[in-house]
Design a protein around this motif. Structure first.
Motif, PDB file in Angstrom:
ATOM      1  N   MET A   1       0.430  -1.230   0.078  1.00 22.13           N
ATOM      2  CA  MET A   1       0.392  -0.354  -0.066  1.00 22.13           C
ATOM      3  C   MET A   1       0.995   0.867   0.150  1.00 22.13           C
ATOM      4  N   ASP A   2       0.495   2.000  -0.844  1.00 21.18           N
ATOM      5  CA  ASP A   2       1.662   3.312  -1.213  1.00 21.18           C
ATOM      6  C   ASP A   2       1.142   4.259   0.106  1.00 21.18           C
ATOM      7  N   VAL A   3       2.178   5.178   0.480  1.00 20.72           N
ATOM      8  CA  VAL A   3       2.117   6.396   1.396  1.00 20.72           C
ATOM      9  C   VAL A   3       1.849   8.049   0.654  1.00 20.72           C
ATOM     10  N   GLU A   4       1.663   8.551   1.385  1.00 20.41           N
ATOM     11  CA  GLU A   4       2.032   9.623   1.017  1.00 20.41           C
ATOM     12  C   GLU A   4       3.175  10.190   2.021  1.00 20.41           C
ATOM     13  N   CYS A   5       4.608  11.044   1.032  1.00 23.29           N
ATOM     14  CA  CYS A   5       5.767  11.335   2.293  1.00 23.29           C
ATOM     15  C   CYS A   5       5.659  12.725   2.488  1.00 23.29           C
ATOM     16  N   SER A   6       5.277  12.930   3.880  1.00 23.42           N
ATOM     17  CA  SER A   6       4.684  14.122   4.886  1.00 23.42           C
ATOM     18  C   SER A   6       6.037  14.961   4.191  1.00 23.42           C
ATOM     19  N   LYS A   7       6.663  14.972   3.785  1.00 27.09           N
ATOM     20  CA  LYS A   7       7.890  16.214   3.628  1.00 27.09           C
ATOM     21  C   LYS A   7       7.407  17.030   1.942  1.00 27.09           C
ATOM     22  N   CYS A   8       7.874  15.955   0.961  1.00 23.95           N
ATOM     23  CA  CYS A   8       7.330  15.803  -0.040  1.00 23.95           C
ATOM     24  C   CYS A   8       5.983  15.751  -1.131  1.00 23.95           C
ATOM     25  N   GLY A   9       5.424  14.892  -0.106  1.00 23.15           N
ATOM     26  CA  GLY A   9       3.919  14.410  -0.313  1.00 23.15           C
ATOM     27  C   GLY A   9       3.997  12.919  -2.011  1.00 23.15           C
ATOM     28  N   LYS A  10       5.089  12.875  -1.415  1.00 23.84           N
ATOM     29  CA  LYS A  10       5.370  12.234  -3.076  1.00 23.84           C
ATOM     30  C   LYS A  10       4.776  10.602  -2.535  1.00 23.84           C
ATOM     31  N   LEU A  11       4.453   9.881  -3.380  1.00 25.16           N
ATOM     32  CA  LEU A  11       3.474   8.970  -2.806  1.00 25.16           C
ATOM     33  C   LEU A  11       4.895   7.123  -3.055  1.00 25.16           C
ATOM     34  N   PHE A  12       5.097   6.785  -2.196  1.00 23.62           N
ATOM     35  CA  PHE A  12       5.995   5.522  -2.058  1.00 23.62           C
ATOM     36  C   PHE A  12       5.649   4.178  -1.457  1.00 23.62           C
ATOM     37  N   ARG A  13       6.147   3.789  -1.338  1.00 22.56           N
ATOM     38  CA  ARG A  13       6.218   1.715  -1.161  1.00 22.56           C
ATOM     39  C   ARG A  13       6.961   1.716   0.329  1.00 22.56           C
ATOM     40  N   PRO A  14       6.344   1.853   1.878  1.00 14.81           N
ATOM     41  CA  PRO A  14       6.784   1.635   3.242  1.00 14.81           C
ATOM     42  C   PRO A  14       7.126   0.088   3.116  1.00 14.81           C
ATOM     43  N   VAL A  15       8.636   0.360   3.792  1.00 11.98           N
ATOM     44  CA  VAL A  15       9.210  -1.282   3.936  1.00 11.98           C
ATOM     45  C   VAL A  15       7.762  -1.577   4.949  1.00 11.98           C
ATOM     46  N   ARG A  16       7.676  -0.730   6.739  1.00  9.64           N
ATOM     47  CA  ARG A  16       7.199  -0.450   7.772  1.00  9.64           C
ATOM     48  C   ARG A  16       5.813   0.390   7.744  1.00  9.64           C
ATOM     49  N   PRO A  17       4.839  -0.225   8.513  1.00  8.68           N
ATOM     50  CA  PRO A  17       3.748   1.029   8.299  1.00  8.68           C
ATOM     51  C   PRO A  17       3.573   1.592   9.348  1.00  8.68           C
TER      52      PRO A  17
END
Length: 511
Positions: A1-17
């Motif tokens: 599940m993709d998550v929005e970066c809290s700094k740049c707003g870019k979507l990425f898939r984290p390794v941990r929740p």
């Protein structure tokens, strides 16, 4: 599940929740930190290296402890406690010695150097026990052991100040105890004060197991002091004598005499008049008389060295009564060389009087006195023989040569006592002692046969066989026969010649 970066707003898939920052932003954040320079990096690496080394050493020590069972043993604690108890007990003993007001016995009766030896031995044993108690706590046990050794060295002196505080009281008690026993022949009040005598009492108390004397003599110059010091050491057999300037003279502290205390009034009267004496305390005061002490010769050198002078004998007898060893030596030599025929009994008595004093510490003067005594003694003089035998034994102990005239006199007067020592000297140096052995003749045969063994040196065997050829008798035949088959051809030949001489009734000397 993709998550929005809290700094740049870019979507990425984290390794941990719980990750809310993308990898690019995270990388940019740490890349802005300052980099370590080469020196800082090297220091950081060194810190990690030291830490790793300590951990490795600790792990290795723990491994050894577990492997040997030391980690589960209480023997180390027992050794540590035993070492500490020994050290504390030693310190307690010396503390008691230091604070005691009366002189005691045992360790208390020893001098400081002897006490230090005992303290160092005990503390060294305690230090070894402490060091061997643990191999993992070296930073603790080694300093403790060093402290023990240092304390053992200074322990006998730590509480000596307490003794010095009581010195005045001790001196007062000594004077009071000796006041009733003062010599009646030397009445009067002491010239020196307690403060003048303190150096004597201090040394006497520090070494109570030996005898000491404190002698004050007035009107002493430097030459007289030197002669008096040597005379006290020689005649009283003291270890040393020190002179301390007091008033118009000198206080002689005569120390470490291995004999019981005695009354020196008669002896000190040689140097003047004894004006005060406390024999029980070893304290004397003498009014010096240079003429009575014979420190200045009353005769000229011409009289002392010329046998034709009518006063030659009287002058040299007078010289024998002085305390200067050089003058005594010259007088004895002059009398011996002159061998005069007048006043011979008087010369003998004067020599015996001088020889009654100890002379072992002055071998040159001792030799001249004995040679002079041999010159002026008569046959059968047991007193003279006794002095000569004592001199011979003294030289034998020192492994020194003896003048042939003294040796021949002793062989003539006391052959039985001279056989063993002369044979011993001859075995060491047959050439030098050949004349003495020839004088003994057949009387030395039994002692020589006892030394004639197959395992003796070739030189000694040959020398004994040659002596037996000249002075042996038939009693030596059984012993000589054992050397007929000796491995050395020279010894076989010498033994054969010796056996032939001994078996020939006309051979061998039957002295």
């Amino acid at each position: 599940m993709d998550v929005e970066c809290s700094k740049c707003g870019k979507l990425f898939r984290p390794v941990r929740p719980d990750v809310v920052v993308c990898p690019d932003c995270l990388k940019n954040e740490f890349s802005s930190a300052r980099r370590l320079d080469a020196e800082e990096y090297k220091e950081l690496v060194e810190q990690y290296r030291r830490g790793n080394k300590r951990q490795e050493e600790r792990a290795a020590a723990m491994g050894r402890a577990y492997k040997t069972g030391e980690a589960f043993s209480s023997s180390g604690k027992v050794r540590f406690l035993l070492g500490m108890l020994m050290f504390v007990a030693c310190a307690f003993i010396f503390m008691l010695i230091g604070v005691k007001n009366e002189m005691g016995s045992g360790v208390d009766g020893m001098d400081v150097e002897s006490q230090r030896v005992i303290a160092m031995i005990v503390c060294a044993v305690a230090a070894v026990l402490v060091i061997s108690s643990s191999s993992r706590r070296k930073m603790v046990v080694y300093p403790i052991a060093l402290i023990m050794l240092g304390a053992g060295w200074f322990m006998p002196e730590v509480w000596q100040e307490e003794r010095k505080v009581d010195m005045n009281e001790y001196m007062a008690r000594q004077r009071a105890a000796a006041a009733g026993a003062a010599d009646e022949s030397s009445p009067g009040q002491p010239y020196l004060k307690d403060s003048d005598m303190q150096v004597y009492y201090q040394h006497k108390k520090m070494v109570p197991q030996l005898t000491h004397y404190g002698v004050f003599i007035d009107n002493q110059d430097s030459r007289t002091r030197s002669l008096m010091r040597d005379a006290f050491c020689r005649i009283l057999e003291a270890e040393f004598t020190r002179a301390y300037t007091r008033a118009n003279g000198a206080l002689y502290v005569i120390s470490n005499i291995p004999r019981r205390s005695q009354n020196l009034s008669a002896f000190l009267s040689r140097f003047g008049t004894v004006v005060y004496a406390r024999p029980d305390d070893g304290v004397y005061e003498v009014k010096f008389d240079a003429e009575k002490a014979n420190l200045i010769s009353q005769y000229s050198p011409d009289v002392l060295t010329s046998p034709l002078n009518p006063s030659f004998v009287t002058a040299n007898i007078k010289e024998l009564s002085c305390i200067d060893p050089m003058r005594i030596r010259i007088a004895a030599r002059s009398l011996s060389n002159a061998n005069v025929q007048v006043l011979r009994p008087e010369i003998r008595e004067a020599l015996l009087k001088v020889l009654a004093e100890p002379w072992a510490s002055d071998q040159d003067t001792y030799k001249e006195l004995i040679q002079a005594l041999v010159t002026y003694t008569n046959p059968g003089d047991k007193v003279a023989v006794k002095h000569c035998l004592r001199y011979f034994e003294n030289r034998r102990t020192l492994k020194k040569d003896v003048d042939p005239s003294i040796t021949h006199y002793l062989i003539r007067e006391s052959a039985k006592e001279m056989i063993a020592p002369v044979v011993d000297f001859w075995c060491e140096n047959p050439i030098a002692w050949d004349a003495a052995m020839s004088q003994l003749g057949v009387r030395a045969q039994a002692a020589l046969l006892a030394k004639l063994r197959p395992n003796a040196s070739i030189r000694l065997i040959g020398a004994i066989l040659n002596h037996l050829q000249r002075y042996g008798n038939a009693e030596a035949v059984p012993v000589v026969k054992k050397f007929i088959d000796h491995p050395d051809s020279i010894i076989r030949h010498t033994a054969g010649v010796t056996l032939e001489v001994l078996q020939n009734p006309n051979g061998g000397n039957m002295d």
